[in-house]
Motif scaffolding. Structure first.
Motif, mmCIF file in Angstrom:
data_model
loop_
_atom_site.group_PDB
_atom_site.id
_atom_site.type_symbol
_atom_site.label_atom_id
_atom_site.label_comp_id
_atom_site.label_asym_id
_atom_site.label_seq_id
_atom_site.Cartn_x
_atom_site.Cartn_y
_atom_site.Cartn_z
ATOM 1 N N GLY A 217 -0.070 -3.273 -2.558
ATOM 2 C CA GLY A 217 0.482 -3.957 -3.658
ATOM 3 C C GLY A 217 0.425 -3.015 -4.878
ATOM 4 N N ASP A 218 -0.063 -3.718 -5.962
ATOM 5 C CA ASP A 218 -0.288 -2.900 -7.279
ATOM 6 C C ASP A 218 -1.451 -1.994 -7.417
ATOM 7 O OD1 ASP A 218 2.373 -4.245 -8.155
ATOM 8 O OD2 ASP A 218 1.440 -5.650 -8.867
ATOM 9 N N TYR A 219 -2.493 -2.218 -6.178
ATOM 10 C CA TYR A 219 -3.550 -1.555 -6.332
ATOM 11 C C TYR A 219 -3.547 -0.326 -5.562
ATOM 12 C CZ TYR A 219 -8.568 -0.758 -5.177
ATOM 13 O OH TYR A 219 -9.666 -0.491 -5.061
ATOM 14 N N GLN A 220 -3.989 0.720 -6.272
ATOM 15 C CA GLN A 220 -4.158 2.103 -5.764
ATOM 16 C C GLN A 220 -5.562 2.385 -5.301
ATOM 17 O OE1 GLN A 220 -2.984 5.978 -8.093
ATOM 18 N NE2 GLN A 220 -5.230 6.100 -7.793
ATOM 19 N N ARG A 221 -5.673 3.120 -4.206
ATOM 20 C CA ARG A 221 -7.021 3.510 -3.654
ATOM 21 C C ARG A 221 -6.895 5.053 -3.221
ATOM 22 N NH1 ARG A 221 -9.942 1.925 1.506
ATOM 23 N NH2 ARG A 221 -7.849 1.393 2.393
ATOM 24 N N LEU A 222 -8.053 5.659 -3.657
ATOM 25 C CA LEU A 222 -8.041 6.910 -3.161
ATOM 26 C C LEU A 222 -8.982 7.234 -2.047
ATOM 27 C CD1 LEU A 222 -8.934 8.800 -6.409
ATOM 28 C CD2 LEU A 222 -6.810 8.594 -5.265
ATOM 29 N N ILE A 223 -8.604 8.099 -0.615
ATOM 30 C CA ILE A 223 -8.960 8.182 0.284
ATOM 31 C C ILE A 223 -9.266 9.578 0.829
ATOM 32 C CG2 ILE A 223 -8.130 5.916 1.231
ATOM 33 C CD1 ILE A 223 -6.023 7.540 2.824
#
Length: 252
Positions: free
Chosen positions: A186-192
């Motif tokens: 969605g509008d959320y960014q996550r780093l992996i």
């Protein structure tokens, strides 16, 4: 069977479109390169070993809650991973002075560092992946300040995990590099954690003898790279004792 679409081919891996949206098939090659690809060779079985070892490490990270792109291994040379936007940085964590740091700062190789040191290189083969500061990263918009805090946290958690795993099998984790990817929900960014974790991307020394069990074997002509990687795999239980890596043919 329809031939898969190639997305990207690098020095050690080839990426293909995955079977489902948002997935990529990562194929591990036998190619070995050093000194920004000035030295090259094909090491039979290397891709098989790196595929198995990266699966082992990524699964271990998942078990301790460190997010990464690994989904599952498909066969001896391929794994299915989550598609992500790669941050254009190599994130290097150093526990002992070695390689470019030892040369750059005039420190004897193998000197323990007072604490893990995290360095960043800009991912650009044409420039030789130059060392950059957080000021460069912020100024050129490669990552935000929040991103950098998250990247540092991820890098140190990976270091804690890898150091412990290696210590348990008599191997010293000298340093390693990882890549970080962005995924959007969605509008959320996550780093992996993305790319791979293998002896290609780590410096690994036997704790008793100092024998190198990583790509420095190839860089410095110290013997068989396959033997070195196989020793790491055997100690970790990834490959049974006496097993010989096979070289299957890729069928598209």
């Amino acid at each position: 069977m329809a031939r898969r679409k190639k997305i990207y081919e690098g020095k050690a891996k080839t990426l293909f479109e995955g079977p489902e949206p948002g997935t990529i098939v990562q194929y591990f090659k036998d190619d070995a390169t050093a000194f920004n690809a000035e030295k090259r060779d094909v090491i039979e079985g290397k891709g098989v070993l790196n595929n198995m070892l990266s699966e082992y490490f990524m699964n271990g990270l998942t078990q301790i809650g460190v997010p990464n792109h690994f989904i599952r291994r498909l066969n001896m040379r391929e794994q299915l991973v989550r598609a992500c936007e790669i941050v254009p940085l190599e994130v290097i964590v150093r526990n002992f002075a070695a390689g470019s740091m030892a040369k750059r700062l005039g420190i004897e190789e193998g000197t323990p560092l007072p604490r893990p040191i995290v360095e960043y290189c800009y991912k650009d083969d044409a420039l030789g992946d130059p060392l950059v500061s957080e000021e460069h990263i912020a100024a050129f918009g490669w990552a935000s300040q929040q991103d950098m805090e998250d990247i540092l946290s991820l890098a140190l958690r990976v270091n804690d995990f890898l150091s412990g795993v290696m210590f348990g099998v008599g191997i010293k984790l000298v340093d390693f590099k990882i890549e970080i990817g962005r995924v959007y929900e969605g509008d959320y960014q996550r780093l992996i954690v993305a790319d791979e974790i293998s002896p290609d991307s780590c410096r690994l020394w036997d704790m008793e003898t100092g024998q190198k069990l990583d790509k420095d074997v190839f860089r410095r002509d110290l013997g068989s790279l396959t033997d070195a990687y196989s020793e790491v795999a055997r100690r970790l239980g990834v490959m049974p004792k006496g097993a010989t890596p096979m070289k299957p043919t890729l069928i598209n």
